[in-house]
Design a protein around this motif. Structure first.
Motif, PDB file in Angstrom:
ATOM      1  N   SER A  34     -13.458   3.091 -50.245  1.00 36.75           N
ATOM      2  CA  SER A  34     -14.564   4.042 -50.315  1.00 36.75           C
ATOM      3  C   SER A  34     -15.928   3.376 -50.200  1.00 36.75           C
ATOM      4  CB  SER A  34     -14.493   4.825 -51.629  1.00 36.75           C
ATOM      5  OG  SER A  34     -14.542   3.943 -52.741  1.00 36.75           O
ATOM      6  N   GLN A  35     -15.941   2.064 -50.023  1.00 41.71           N
ATOM      7  CA  GLN A  35     -17.216   1.381 -49.824  1.00 41.71           C
ATOM      8  C   GLN A  35     -17.761   1.690 -48.427  1.00 41.71           C
ATOM      9  OE1 GLN A  35     -18.678  -0.397 -52.441  1.00 41.71           O
ATOM     10  NE2 GLN A  35     -16.946   0.538 -53.510  1.00 41.71           N
ATOM     11  N   LEU A  36     -19.042   1.440 -48.230  1.00 40.63           N
ATOM     12  CA  LEU A  36     -19.639   1.665 -46.917  1.00 40.63           C
ATOM     13  C   LEU A  36     -18.952   0.780 -45.881  1.00 40.63           C
ATOM     14  CD1 LEU A  36     -23.425   1.890 -47.871  1.00 40.63           C
ATOM     15  CD2 LEU A  36     -21.781   3.752 -47.526  1.00 40.63           C
ATOM     16  N   GLY A  37     -18.579   1.371 -44.782  1.00 35.84           N
ATOM     17  CA  GLY A  37     -17.859   0.637 -43.747  1.00 35.84           C
ATOM     18  C   GLY A  37     -16.355   0.670 -43.915  1.00 35.84           C
ATOM     19  N   GLN A  38     -15.881   1.188 -45.045  1.00 35.63           N
ATOM     20  CA  GLN A  38     -14.451   1.406 -45.249  1.00 35.63           C
ATOM     21  C   GLN A  38     -14.121   2.877 -44.987  1.00 35.63           C
ATOM     22  OE1 GLN A  38     -14.011  -0.167 -49.359  1.00 35.63           O
ATOM     23  NE2 GLN A  38     -12.781  -1.807 -48.430  1.00 35.63           N
ATOM     24  N   PHE A  39     -12.828   3.174 -44.854  1.00 36.79           N
ATOM     25  CA  PHE A  39     -12.406   4.528 -44.523  1.00 36.79           C
ATOM     26  C   PHE A  39     -11.208   4.946 -45.373  1.00 36.79           C
ATOM     27  CE2 PHE A  39     -13.908   2.636 -40.451  1.00 36.79           C
ATOM     28  CZ  PHE A  39     -15.000   3.451 -40.225  1.00 36.79           C
ATOM     29  N   ASN A  40     -11.081   6.248 -45.512  1.00 31.20           N
ATOM     30  CA  ASN A  40      -9.873   6.842 -46.053  1.00 31.20           C
ATOM     31  C   ASN A  40      -9.491   7.986 -45.113  1.00 31.20           C
ATOM     32  OD1 ASN A  40      -7.730   7.709 -47.576  1.00 31.20           O
ATOM     33  ND2 ASN A  40      -8.889   7.994 -49.479  1.00 31.20           N
ATOM     34  N   TRP A  41      -8.726   7.637 -44.116  1.00 31.87           N
ATOM     35  CA  TRP A  41      -8.318   8.524 -43.021  1.00 31.87           C
ATOM     36  C   TRP A  41      -9.497   8.910 -42.124  1.00 31.87           C
ATOM     37  CZ3 TRP A  41      -3.890  12.523 -43.386  1.00 31.87           C
ATOM     38  CH2 TRP A  41      -2.750  11.912 -43.927  1.00 31.87           C
ATOM     39  N   PRO A  42      -9.993   7.999 -41.318  1.00 32.49           N
ATOM     40  CA  PRO A  42     -10.956   8.401 -40.291  1.00 32.49           C
ATOM     41  C   PRO A  42     -10.242   9.260 -39.244  1.00 32.49           C
ATOM     42  CG  PRO A  42     -10.235   6.153 -39.897  1.00 32.49           C
ATOM     43  CD  PRO A  42      -9.619   6.588 -41.205  1.00 32.49           C
ATOM     44  N   ILE A  43     -10.842  10.373 -38.864  1.00 31.93           N
ATOM     45  CA  ILE A  43     -10.169  11.278 -37.921  1.00 31.93           C
ATOM     46  C   ILE A  43     -11.059  11.520 -36.706  1.00 31.93           C
ATOM     47  CG2 ILE A  43      -9.173  13.562 -37.591  1.00 31.93           C
ATOM     48  CD1 ILE A  43      -8.009  13.478 -40.289  1.00 31.93           C
ATOM     49  N   GLY A  44     -12.048  12.388 -36.825  1.00 28.65           N
ATOM     50  CA  GLY A  44     -12.905  12.662 -35.678  1.00 28.65           C
ATOM     51  C   GLY A  44     -13.903  11.550 -35.447  1.00 28.65           C
ATOM     52  N   ILE A  45     -14.140  11.209 -34.175  1.00 25.85           N
ATOM     53  CA  ILE A  45     -15.155  10.223 -33.819  1.00 25.85           C
ATOM     54  C   ILE A  45     -15.933  10.747 -32.613  1.00 25.85           C
ATOM     55  CG2 ILE A  45     -13.958   8.211 -34.754  1.00 25.85           C
ATOM     56  CD1 ILE A  45     -12.971   7.539 -31.973  1.00 25.85           C
ATOM     57  N   ALA A  46     -17.202  10.347 -32.526  1.00 19.98           N
ATOM     58  CA  ALA A  46     -18.045  10.816 -31.431  1.00 19.98           C
ATOM     59  C   ALA A  46     -19.097   9.771 -31.113  1.00 19.98           C
ATOM     60  CB  ALA A  46     -18.717  12.132 -31.796  1.00 19.98           C
ATOM     61  N   LEU A  47     -19.317   9.544 -29.826  1.00 22.66           N
ATOM     62  CA  LEU A  47     -20.331   8.607 -29.364  1.00 22.66           C
ATOM     63  C   LEU A  47     -21.634   9.328 -29.054  1.00 22.66           C
ATOM     64  CD1 LEU A  47     -18.260   6.333 -26.951  1.00 22.66           C
ATOM     65  CD2 LEU A  47     -19.614   5.511 -28.899  1.00 22.66           C
ATOM     66  N   ALA A  48     -22.731   8.759 -29.502  1.00 20.31           N
ATOM     67  CA  ALA A  48     -24.059   9.264 -29.165  1.00 20.31           C
ATOM     68  C   ALA A  48     -24.587   8.533 -27.935  1.00 20.31           C
ATOM     69  CB  ALA A  48     -25.010   9.070 -30.339  1.00 20.31           C
ATOM     70  N   ALA A  49     -25.622   9.098 -27.322  1.00 14.47           N
ATOM     71  CA  ALA A  49     -26.192   8.505 -26.109  1.00 14.47           C
ATOM     72  C   ALA A  49     -26.751   7.120 -26.364  1.00 14.47           C
ATOM     73  CB  ALA A  49     -27.275   9.429 -25.559  1.00 14.47           C
ATOM     74  N   ASN A  50     -27.191   6.835 -27.592  1.00 12.58           N
ATOM     75  CA  ASN A  50     -27.738   5.514 -27.906  1.00 12.58           C
ATOM     76  C   ASN A  50     -26.663   4.500 -28.268  1.00 12.58           C
ATOM     77  OD1 ASN A  50     -26.947   6.314 -30.458  1.00 12.58           O
ATOM     78  ND2 ASN A  50     -28.997   6.267 -31.361  1.00 12.58           N
ATOM     79  N   GLY A  51     -25.391   4.903 -28.186  1.00 10.41           N
ATOM     80  CA  GLY A  51     -24.288   3.992 -28.454  1.00 10.41           C
ATOM     81  C   GLY A  51     -23.743   4.047 -29.862  1.00 10.41           C
ATOM     82  N   ASN A  52     -24.407   4.769 -30.757  1.00  8.40           N
ATOM     83  CA  ASN A  52     -23.873   4.883 -32.114  1.00  8.40           C
ATOM     84  C   ASN A  52     -22.566   5.684 -32.112  1.00  8.40           C
ATOM     85  OD1 ASN A  52     -25.920   3.426 -33.310  1.00  8.40           O
ATOM     86  ND2 ASN A  52     -27.121   5.221 -33.887  1.00  8.40           N
ATOM     87  N   LEU A  53     -21.663   5.296 -33.012  1.00  7.47           N
ATOM     88  CA  LEU A  53     -20.391   5.995 -33.162  1.00  7.47           C
ATOM     89  C   LEU A  53     -20.355   6.667 -34.531  1.00  7.47           C
ATOM     90  CD1 LEU A  53     -17.491   6.235 -31.690  1.00  7.47           C
ATOM     91  CD2 LEU A  53     -16.759   4.781 -33.594  1.00  7.47           C
ATOM     92  N   TYR A  54     -20.132   7.991 -34.530  1.00  8.41           N
ATOM     93  CA  TYR A  54     -20.035   8.772 -35.758  1.00  8.41           C
ATOM     94  C   TYR A  54     -18.558   8.984 -36.098  1.00  8.41           C
ATOM     95  CZ  TYR A  54     -25.009   9.711 -35.329  1.00  8.41           C
ATOM     96  OH  TYR A  54     -26.378   9.570 -35.246  1.00  8.41           O
ATOM     97  N   VAL A  55     -18.245   8.873 -37.385  1.00  5.67           N
ATOM     98  CA  VAL A  55     -16.861   8.959 -37.850  1.00  5.67           C
ATOM     99  C   VAL A  55     -16.762   9.981 -38.979  1.00  5.67           C
ATOM    100  CG1 VAL A  55     -14.882   7.697 -38.776  1.00  5.67           C
ATOM    101  CG2 VAL A  55     -16.531   6.513 -37.298  1.00  5.67           C
ATOM    102  N   ALA A  56     -15.853  10.953 -38.834  1.00  5.66           N
ATOM    103  CA  ALA A  56     -15.525  11.866 -39.931  1.00  5.66           C
ATOM    104  C   ALA A  56     -14.500  11.169 -40.824  1.00  5.66           C
ATOM    105  CB  ALA A  56     -14.975  13.177 -39.393  1.00  5.66           C
TER     106      ALA A  56
END
Length: 323
Positions: A34-56
């Motif tokens: 649960s720390q920043l940069g860790q995950f507990n079941w990452p599912i949806g992901i999306a790329l932004a135009a600036n290259g950032n990746l968003y993770v649900a």
């Protein structure tokens, strides 16, 4: 005769072109926690135009975002029903204007935010009516700002304006054309205005016009090329390559826009390039890199197209290159 000779020359020339998508492991980040940069079941992901990746980040009830190669940029959300809080979010997409839309799955709503997570608005509640949801799972955007949302338990797709005004819907429970059994991933391909839906428990992909008229389908249950064991996420490139996370087979498959098989990679495991129930997939617009939410391994992996390998081209790859 001249036409046959010409076609032969074309095929021979294409046969020497590097493989359309020889994807190789490039990198990864994340671990369970649960720390920043860790995950507990990452599912949806999306790329932004600036290259950032968003993770649900589903069971951490938040959205995190990173540079394309995993450097942490920010996070927002916690468990709850208030604005900016989530309950098991599964889907995320970046709108053409850079705002971020999240399928707040067990709150039965869609919320949207600025690129850094400031709350902007929401719509939806539990139900079966227009604009209501029963576990929305994935979201897709059109260039003109319309939003498509899949729902697990209503077995349908609804679409809206970017502020949530209802525009239309299609789908019901079943195995027929235009019916679904827990649809998950959704993507909109601008070049042909088609909507692609991963029909999870029917182990197939269906595609439709922008208003929901059925156009085609591919897939069945199995382990062969073009078969699935729970089709999951959908990602598209601008030239019409369709990437599908084949969750139960722990692999990624990719196809032409009409479903002709092009290739695959991955196997079950926790090593580099292996997967355990991959769900989200996000290719670059030109297909040269693909990010995958390796959900049960609690990480993101990314792969690059390696043009070094020269292989004979299949008919499917020829069609994909010269549509």
């Amino acid at each position: 005769m001249k036409r046959n000779v010409f076609l032969g020359v074309v095929v021979l020339a294409i046969a020497a072109i590097p493989a359309l998508a020889d994807y190789v492991y490039e990198g990864k980040w994340g671990s369970r926690g649960s720390q920043l940069g860790q995950f507990n079941w990452p599912i949806g992901i999306a790329l932004a135009a600036n290259g950032n990746l968003y993770v649900a980040d589903k069971y951490n009830h938040r959205v995190q975002y990173f540079t394309w190669n995993g450097h942490f940029r920010g996070s927002w959300g916690s468990y709850g029903t208030g604005n900016g809080n989530f309950s098991h979010p599964e889907g995320v997409v970046v709108a053409p204007n850079g705002n971020v839309y999240v399928a707040d799955t067990q709150n039965d709503r869609v919320q949207y935010f600025t690129a850094t997570g400031s709350f902007l608005g929401k719509w939806g509640k539990l139900g079966t009516g227009n604009g209501e949801f029963n576990q929305p799972t994935s979201i897709a955007f059109t260039p003109n700002g319309n939003v498509y949302v899949t729902e697990w338990y209503n077995n349908r797709v609804q679409y809206f304006t970017s502020s949530g005004s209802f525009l239309g819907k299609w789908g019901s429970y079943g195995t027929g054309n235009g019916q679904f059994d827990e649809p998950r991933g959704v993507a909109f391909l601008s070049t042909n205005s088609r909507v692609y839906v991963a029909d999870r428990n029917n182990d197939r992909v269906q595609y439709f016009t922008s208003s929901g008229s059925f156009l085609g389908v591919w897939g069945s249950y199995g382990t062969g090329d073009g078969q699935f064991r729970n089709s999951g996420g959908v990602g598209v490139t601008t030239d019409g390559i369709i990437f599908i996370t084949d969750s139960g087979n722990s692999r990624i498959q990719y196809f032409t826009s009409s479903g002709s098989f092009l290739g695959k990679w991955g196997s079950s495991g926790s090593g580099n390039g292996q997967f355990n129930r991959p769900l989200g997939v996000a290719p670059l617009a030109n297909g040269t890199r693909v990010h995958v939410a390796d959900s049960y391994n609690h990480r993101i992996q990314y792969f690059r197209w390696s043009p070094a390998a020269v292989v004979p081209s299949s008919v499917g790859r020829i069609k994909a290159l010269f549509r």
